[in-house]
Design an enzyme around this catalytic site. Structure first.
Site, PDB file in Angstrom:
ATOM      1  N   SER A  10       0.815  -1.215   0.000  1.00 21.19           N
ATOM      2  CA  SER A  10       0.000   0.000   0.000  1.00 21.19           C
ATOM      3  C   SER A  10       0.850   1.267   0.000  1.00 21.19           C
ATOM      4  CB  SER A  10      -0.901   0.015   1.234  1.00 21.19           C
ATOM      5  OG  SER A  10      -1.699  -1.138   1.272  1.00 21.19           O
TER       6      SER A  10
HETATM    7  N1  SAH Z   1      -1.268  -4.337   3.784  1.00 27.28           N
HETATM    8  C1  SAH Z   1      -0.586  -4.890   2.648  1.00 27.28           C
HETATM    9  C2  SAH Z   1      -1.419  -4.709   1.407  1.00 27.28           C
HETATM   10  C3  SAH Z   1      -1.490  -5.971   0.669  1.00 27.28           C
HETATM   11  S1  SAH Z   1      -2.605  -6.010  -0.701  1.00 27.28           S
HETATM   12  C4  SAH Z   1       0.786  -4.262   2.500  1.00 27.28           C
HETATM   13  O1  SAH Z   1       1.054  -3.221   3.130  1.00 27.28           O
HETATM   14  O2  SAH Z   1       1.619  -4.804   1.777  1.00 27.28           O
HETATM   15  C5  SAH Z   1      -3.925  -6.986  -0.039  1.00 27.28           C
HETATM   16  C6  SAH Z   1      -3.592  -8.385   0.393  1.00 27.28           C
HETATM   17  O3  SAH Z   1      -4.823  -8.991   0.801  1.00 27.28           O
HETATM   18  C7  SAH Z   1      -3.024  -9.271  -0.711  1.00 27.28           C
HETATM   19  O4  SAH Z   1      -1.819  -9.819  -0.280  1.00 27.28           O
HETATM   20  C8  SAH Z   1      -4.100 -10.353  -0.896  1.00 27.28           C
HETATM   21  O5  SAH Z   1      -3.569 -11.635  -1.213  1.00 27.28           O
HETATM   22  C9  SAH Z   1      -4.753 -10.367   0.475  1.00 27.28           C
HETATM   23  N2  SAH Z   1      -6.104 -10.930   0.501  1.00 27.28           N
HETATM   24  C10 SAH Z   1      -7.133 -10.761  -0.378  1.00 27.28           C
HETATM   25  N3  SAH Z   1      -8.209 -11.466   0.000  1.00 27.28           N
HETATM   26  C11 SAH Z   1      -7.868 -12.100   1.168  1.00 27.28           C
HETATM   27  C12 SAH Z   1      -8.552 -12.993   2.043  1.00 27.28           C
HETATM   28  N4  SAH Z   1      -9.805 -13.379   1.834  1.00 27.28           N
HETATM   29  N5  SAH Z   1      -7.885 -13.453   3.121  1.00 27.28           N
HETATM   30  C13 SAH Z   1      -6.603 -13.080   3.379  1.00 27.28           C
HETATM   31  N6  SAH Z   1      -5.903 -12.239   2.576  1.00 27.28           N
HETATM   32  C14 SAH Z   1      -6.527 -11.758   1.487  1.00 27.28           C
END
Ligand code: SAH
Length: 220
Positions: free
Chosen positions: A67
């Protein structure tokens, strides 16, 4: 000769980023301190390390993103985390937001649906010496019933609509922050428990997150 941004040291770039976040309204001292003491370059792939202190989202493995620092700051501030809180995070991704949360909370439980991302993040948490992060590979849409209820919940992937299963795992006066919406642009919402089973809902700003998907990823 004037120095270009490319030649500035990591410290200078980080200082500039902190100033930019401040001017956009991220003013909570604990949140800014957490961002200042977290090496974002450790969470970005080699190809993008040079851009780690830019205020932008960047690609990570598995087609996901780390993010934008401003959004990380804004969401962490909006969650109003207390040092005694147990926080649930859905969507570990790179682990950057998890690390920021670990510096303002007592315990962080984080769930990720990609095994590779979970493992990479676990390696980083260890290397950074974080002792208050508990990880789980699984579908975060269901929350983490065994560890509920939580003081705070942060969802870092876009939920199509109100995340009822997660709200059910929040303490009566707890706070949940999540991007809500089905399209490419979602509304960042804050749900604040009223202590009687209801919630006050506020729309904070528009955001762009990858979707919260059902089940665990079949690929690595
Ligand atoms: N906070 C993270 C942002 C990652 S993007 C950072 O700072 O890097 C969002 C993440 O949510 C992705 O890695 C994706 O695989 C995960 N995601 C999406 N749906 C999900 C679910 N149902 N359960 C767990 N993770 C999920």
């Amino acid at each position: 000769m004037t120095k270009t941004a490319d030649h500035d040291s990591a410290e200078t770039r980080l200082a500039r980023l902190i100033l930019a976040l401040r001017s956009q309204g991220v003013v909570d001292a604990a949140v800014l301190n957490a961002i200042e003491t977290t090496p974002r370059q450790a969470f970005t792939p080699d190809l993008f390390k040079e851009r780690a202190f830019e205020d932008s989202a960047l690609p990570i493995a598995c087609g996901q993103t780390i993010s934008q620092p401003f959004i990380v700051g804004l969401m962490t501030q909006a969650l109003k985390v207390d040092k005694r809180d147990r926080v649930l995070e859905i969507g570990t991704g790179s682990g950057y937001q998890t690390t920021i949360l670990s510096k303002v909370a007592r315990l962080v439980y984080t769930v990720e649906r990609y095994r590779t991302l979970m493992r990479d993040a676990e390696v980083l948490f260890k290397a950074l010496g974080l002792t208050n992060v508990i990880t789980r590979f699984g579908d975060g849409g269901e929350g983490w019933a065994k560890q509920a209820p939580f003081d705070r919940i942060m969802v870092t992937a876009a939920a199509p609509d109100e995340p009822k299963a997660l709200l059910a795992q929040l303490k009566p006066n707890g706070i949940l922050v999540a991007p809500i919406g089905k399209g490419p642009v979602q509304s960042l919402k804050r749900y604040t428990g009223d202590g009687k089973g209801g919630f006050e809902v506020e729309a904070l700003t528009d955001v762009r997150f990858v979707p919260l998907l059902d089940g665990v990823a079949k690929e690595l």
